[in-house]
Design a protein around this motif. Structure first.
Motif, PDB file in Angstrom:
ATOM      1  N   GLY A 372      18.004 -63.987   7.121  1.00 38.42           N
ATOM      2  CA  GLY A 372      17.751 -65.084   6.488  1.00 38.42           C
ATOM      3  C   GLY A 372      15.942 -64.361   6.191  1.00 38.42           C
ATOM      4  N   VAL A 373      16.101 -63.110   6.458  1.00 36.06           N
ATOM      5  CA  VAL A 373      15.320 -62.180   6.173  1.00 36.06           C
ATOM      6  C   VAL A 373      15.165 -60.925   6.052  1.00 36.06           C
ATOM      7  CG1 VAL A 373      13.209 -60.543   8.058  1.00 36.06           C
ATOM      8  CG2 VAL A 373      14.729 -62.521   9.037  1.00 36.06           C
ATOM      9  N   LEU A 374      14.371 -60.823   4.990  1.00 35.44           N
ATOM     10  CA  LEU A 374      14.313 -59.610   3.716  1.00 35.44           C
ATOM     11  C   LEU A 374      15.174 -58.447   4.610  1.00 35.44           C
ATOM     12  CD1 LEU A 374      14.490 -58.889   0.503  1.00 35.44           C
ATOM     13  CD2 LEU A 374      11.670 -58.302   1.120  1.00 35.44           C
ATOM     14  N   LYS A 375      15.556 -57.932   3.852  1.00 31.47           N
ATOM     15  CA  LYS A 375      15.720 -56.254   4.209  1.00 31.47           C
ATOM     16  C   LYS A 375      15.658 -55.776   3.343  1.00 31.47           C
ATOM     17  CE  LYS A 375      16.062 -56.782   8.545  1.00 31.47           C
ATOM     18  NZ  LYS A 375      14.685 -56.653   9.607  1.00 31.47           N
ATOM     19  N   ALA A 376      16.258 -55.382   1.739  1.00 33.80           N
ATOM     20  CA  ALA A 376      16.699 -54.937   1.017  1.00 33.80           C
ATOM     21  C   ALA A 376      16.071 -55.289  -0.279  1.00 33.80           C
ATOM     22  CB  ALA A 376      17.728 -53.393   0.888  1.00 33.80           C
ATOM     23  N   VAL A 377      16.016 -54.157  -1.117  1.00 32.39           N
ATOM     24  CA  VAL A 377      16.643 -55.103  -3.198  1.00 32.39           C
ATOM     25  C   VAL A 377      17.469 -54.036  -3.536  1.00 32.39           C
ATOM     26  CG1 VAL A 377      14.839 -55.724  -4.701  1.00 32.39           C
ATOM     27  CG2 VAL A 377      14.214 -55.641  -2.587  1.00 32.39           C
ATOM     28  N   GLN A 378      18.113 -54.852  -4.778  1.00 31.34           N
ATOM     29  CA  GLN A 378      19.464 -54.460  -4.888  1.00 31.34           C
ATOM     30  C   GLN A 378      18.700 -53.807  -6.306  1.00 31.34           C
ATOM     31  OE1 GLN A 378      23.139 -56.406  -4.496  1.00 31.34           O
ATOM     32  NE2 GLN A 378      23.273 -55.326  -2.518  1.00 31.34           N
ATOM     33  N   LEU A 379      18.743 -52.805  -6.894  1.00 30.31           N
ATOM     34  CA  LEU A 379      18.285 -52.641  -8.243  1.00 30.31           C
ATOM     35  C   LEU A 379      19.221 -52.247  -9.138  1.00 30.31           C
ATOM     36  CD1 LEU A 379      15.042 -51.163  -7.514  1.00 30.31           C
ATOM     37  CD2 LEU A 379      15.016 -53.004  -7.896  1.00 30.31           C
ATOM     38  N   VAL A 380      19.053 -52.450 -10.218  1.00 23.48           N
ATOM     39  CA  VAL A 380      19.887 -50.899 -11.736  1.00 23.48           C
ATOM     40  C   VAL A 380      18.691 -50.752 -12.371  1.00 23.48           C
ATOM     41  CG1 VAL A 380      20.091 -53.545 -12.949  1.00 23.48           C
ATOM     42  CG2 VAL A 380      22.237 -51.184 -13.492  1.00 23.48           C
ATOM     43  N   ARG A 381      19.427 -49.467 -13.234  1.00 22.31           N
ATOM     44  CA  ARG A 381      19.093 -49.007 -13.622  1.00 22.31           C
ATOM     45  C   ARG A 381      18.894 -48.655 -15.462  1.00 22.31           C
ATOM     46  NH1 ARG A 381      15.346 -45.682 -11.918  1.00 22.31           N
ATOM     47  NH2 ARG A 381      15.634 -44.831  -9.902  1.00 22.31           N
ATOM     48  N   LEU A 382      17.857 -48.955 -16.589  1.00 23.75           N
ATOM     49  CA  LEU A 382      18.865 -49.741 -17.518  1.00 23.75           C
ATOM     50  C   LEU A 382      18.182 -48.693 -18.697  1.00 23.75           C
ATOM     51  CD1 LEU A 382      15.782 -52.875 -17.065  1.00 23.75           C
ATOM     52  CD2 LEU A 382      18.855 -52.693 -17.283  1.00 23.75           C
ATOM     53  N   ALA A 383      19.275 -48.585 -19.732  1.00 17.75           N
ATOM     54  CA  ALA A 383      18.522 -47.589 -21.106  1.00 17.75           C
ATOM     55  C   ALA A 383      18.307 -49.133 -21.878  1.00 17.75           C
ATOM     56  CB  ALA A 383      19.948 -47.635 -21.140  1.00 17.75           C
ATOM     57  N   TRP A 384      17.288 -48.293 -21.923  1.00 17.31           N
ATOM     58  CA  TRP A 384      16.121 -49.373 -23.587  1.00 17.31           C
ATOM     59  C   TRP A 384      16.757 -48.322 -25.438  1.00 17.31           C
ATOM     60  CZ3 TRP A 384      13.565 -53.765 -23.823  1.00 17.31           C
ATOM     61  CH2 TRP A 384      13.016 -54.212 -21.988  1.00 17.31           C
ATOM     62  N   GLN A 385      17.286 -49.817 -25.394  1.00 17.61           N
ATOM     63  CA  GLN A 385      17.593 -49.288 -26.866  1.00 17.61           C
ATOM     64  C   GLN A 385      17.234 -50.132 -28.151  1.00 17.61           C
ATOM     65  OE1 GLN A 385      21.738 -47.535 -27.787  1.00 17.61           O
ATOM     66  NE2 GLN A 385      20.994 -46.934 -29.625  1.00 17.61           N
ATOM     67  N   ASP A 386      16.906 -49.831 -28.958  1.00 15.77           N
ATOM     68  CA  ASP A 386      16.075 -50.852 -30.168  1.00 15.77           C
ATOM     69  C   ASP A 386      15.886 -52.520 -29.873  1.00 15.77           C
ATOM     70  OD1 ASP A 386      16.871 -49.468 -32.371  1.00 15.77           O
ATOM     71  OD2 ASP A 386      18.423 -50.142 -32.092  1.00 15.77           O
ATOM     72  N   GLY A 387      14.329 -52.326 -28.491  1.00 14.13           N
ATOM     73  CA  GLY A 387      13.477 -53.115 -27.954  1.00 14.13           C
ATOM     74  C   GLY A 387      14.108 -53.567 -27.179  1.00 14.13           C
ATOM     75  N   LYS A 388      15.609 -53.466 -26.608  1.00 15.18           N
ATOM     76  CA  LYS A 388      16.711 -54.167 -25.835  1.00 15.18           C
ATOM     77  C   LYS A 388      17.246 -53.732 -24.991  1.00 15.18           C
ATOM     78  CE  LYS A 388      18.080 -57.354 -29.397  1.00 15.18           C
ATOM     79  NZ  LYS A 388      19.572 -57.241 -30.067  1.00 15.18           N
ATOM     80  N   PRO A 389      16.937 -53.850 -22.832  1.00 12.65           N
ATOM     81  CA  PRO A 389      17.544 -53.384 -21.990  1.00 12.65           C
ATOM     82  C   PRO A 389      18.748 -52.827 -21.711  1.00 12.65           C
ATOM     83  CG  PRO A 389      17.020 -55.337 -21.612  1.00 12.65           C
ATOM     84  CD  PRO A 389      16.783 -55.510 -23.062  1.00 12.65           C
TER      85      PRO A 389
END
Length: 487
Positions: A372-389
């Motif tokens: 129940g205790v935070l240990k990490a954050v899972q992330l992903v990189r984004l590609a932006w094209q025409d204002g959309k990720p």
């Protein structure tokens, strides 16, 4: 124009900061006001343009070339009068406004703009030092009573203008102290609470009554919003006692991030950290959230996120990382394309300079925890094209995190307050009231007005002051059939 060739000869006078190692040991302001000589040089750079775009770049339409010239000639008292003619609280904007006036400065097209914000602060600080900021008590009382709900910059500006027009004004604040996010949302290292207190003393001397720990409508408010209220007042009670009501309670509902693990211990809204810290600095209980020795992740790249960075560094965090969904902006804006409007460009705050990693175009997928205790954050990189990720396949990564602060802005006012009054809302959930034509700032409910972030949504302090002043003028017109207040 004090020195016609000043903009050709004099470079911008930059603010000086207390060294990082020193300022991280306290929560006091660390940017000293300009000396008289430096302020004079700064004012000399003003070109006194034929069309001063800075005036319209400033939401309260400060008469900037005039006070620049007066500072150049060291006529500080008149400069203060000019500044106060459009801005009730220049000590707030002179410290924490992002200065859209400077983005609109004509000199900024091909050079550093005039340091208007630092000049503004120098003027008002000198005014306080010399005892020039005095109560302006109305000589004639109208017998009309106005209730202002919310004591942030919009509510305070409206209250002061109406009191000076001769009305009896009462301000209702749900928390223990007056000031709204001026008091609780902005760290003392950017705006010391004593700066707020000295202005409140003036407002009280002008006859404004403040009722704190009092919420109007209902205590049914969303999670993440601090409320000290012990008393509830109904709209019916206000209607019976007051001739007009201004709703200026701000846009307080924070934007959430409903991903897996949101419930973990260690994931907080930004203001949970900032409000508790400001209360501690003011002599209250210790902040229950403490970043000492912890890995901190701040989600959101704006000013509130920056404030979380600065506060975490003062706690002694092991690391601080600030994440932004949008791609990294350019170091320098395309001035011919955007001037005189607010540019999109890379902005580095004093808090970032104190220590923080920044990452752009990343999206949070989940919070990871153990027991129940935070240990990490899972992330992903984004590609932006025409204002959309679009998430980039295979770019997933993880950051260690003991604390996460959600600083992604605010969505709308507390709905229960507007619903209690029966005020119609716009598509974004704000109080519906126009600023053009007839019945400006009036809601659909008789004698109920709305101003500031509660009407326009999340915005700047300077916009709140503008709306408070303009709403006060409309209320004065509504009550008296005419008005003596400026728009």
């Amino acid at each position: 124009m004090g020195k016609p060739t000043g903009f050709l000869e004099i470079e911008r006078v930059k603010d000086s900061y207390e060294p990082v190692a020193q300022r991280l040991t306290h929560y006091r302001e660390f940017v000293p006001a300009l000396s008289d000589d430096k302020a004079k040089l700064q004012g000399a750079r003003c070109m006194d343009c034929g069309i001063p775009f800075c005036n319209n770049g400033c939401p309260v339409n400060n008469v900037i070339p005039d006070f620049n010239d007066l500072v150049y000639h060291q006529d500080w008292k008149t400069a203060l009068d000019v500044l106060h003619s459009t801005n009730n609280f220049p000590e707030f904007t002179g410290r924490v406004c992002p200065a859209p006036c400077e983005a609109a400065c004509t000199l900024g097209i091909n050079d550093d703009p005039v340091g208007i914000k630092s000049i503004e602060r120098s003027i008002i600080d000198k005014g306080w030092e010399n005892g020039w900021v005095l109560p302006q008590i109305a000589s004639v009382k109208t017998g009309k009573k106005v209730a202002v709900v919310g004591s942030g910059p919009a509510g305070l500006a409206a209250a002061q203008q109406l009191a000076r027009a001769g009305h009896a004004v009462t301000v209702f604040e749900k928390n223990a102290a007056v000031g709204g996010l001026l008091r609780y949302g902005i760290p003392d290292f950017k705006l010391e609470q004593s700066v707020i207190d000295r202005r409140l003393a003036q407002l009280k001397a002008e006859g404004i009554l403040f009722k704190t720990n009092t919420i109007v409508g209902s205590k049914d408010i969303p999670a993440g919003i601090v409320c000290d209220a012990q008393t509830v007042i109904t709209p019916a009670e206000l209607d019976a006692e007051f001739d007009a009501v201004i709703l200026a309670g701000g846009a307080e509902v924070p934007r959430d991030l409903p991903v897996a693990g949101r419930e973990l211990k260690g994931v907080h809204y930004a203001l949970e950290l900032l409000i508790a810290q400001n209360k501690q600095v003011a002599g209250g209980a210790a902040n229950p959230i403490h970043a000492a020795g912890k890995h901190v992740v701040v989600i959101g790249g704006g000013d509130t996120g920056s404030d979380c960075v600065g506060t975490s560094n003062r706690h002694g965090a092991a690391s601080v990382t600030q994440l932004e969904l949008m791609p990294q902006p350019p170091e320098q804006e395309n001035k011919p394309l955007v001037w005189p409007y607010w540019p999109v460009k890379m902005r580095t705050s004093s808090s970032h300079e104190e220590g923080a990693d920044r990452d752009f175009a990343v999206q949070t997928q989940a919070f990871v925890g153990e027991n129940g205790v935070l240990k990490a954050v899972q992330l992903v990189r984004l590609a932006w094209q025409d204002g959309k990720p679009t998430p980039i396949a295979g770019s997933e990564f993880e950051l260690p995190a003991d604390l996460v602060f959600l600083a992604m802005g605010f969505t709308h006012p507390v709905a229960s307050i507007l619903d209690a009054f029966g005020v119609e809302k716009d598509a974004r959930g704000n109080a519906k009231a126009t600023t053009e034509g007839q019945a400006c700032y009036q809601t659909n409910v008789a004698k109920v007005f709305a101003a500031g972030d509660m009407r326009r949504g999340q915005s700047l302090i300077v916009w709140a002051i503008r709306e408070g002043r303009q709403a006060a003028r409309e209320v004065d017109q509504f009550l008296m059939g005419k008005t003596v207040l400026p728009r």
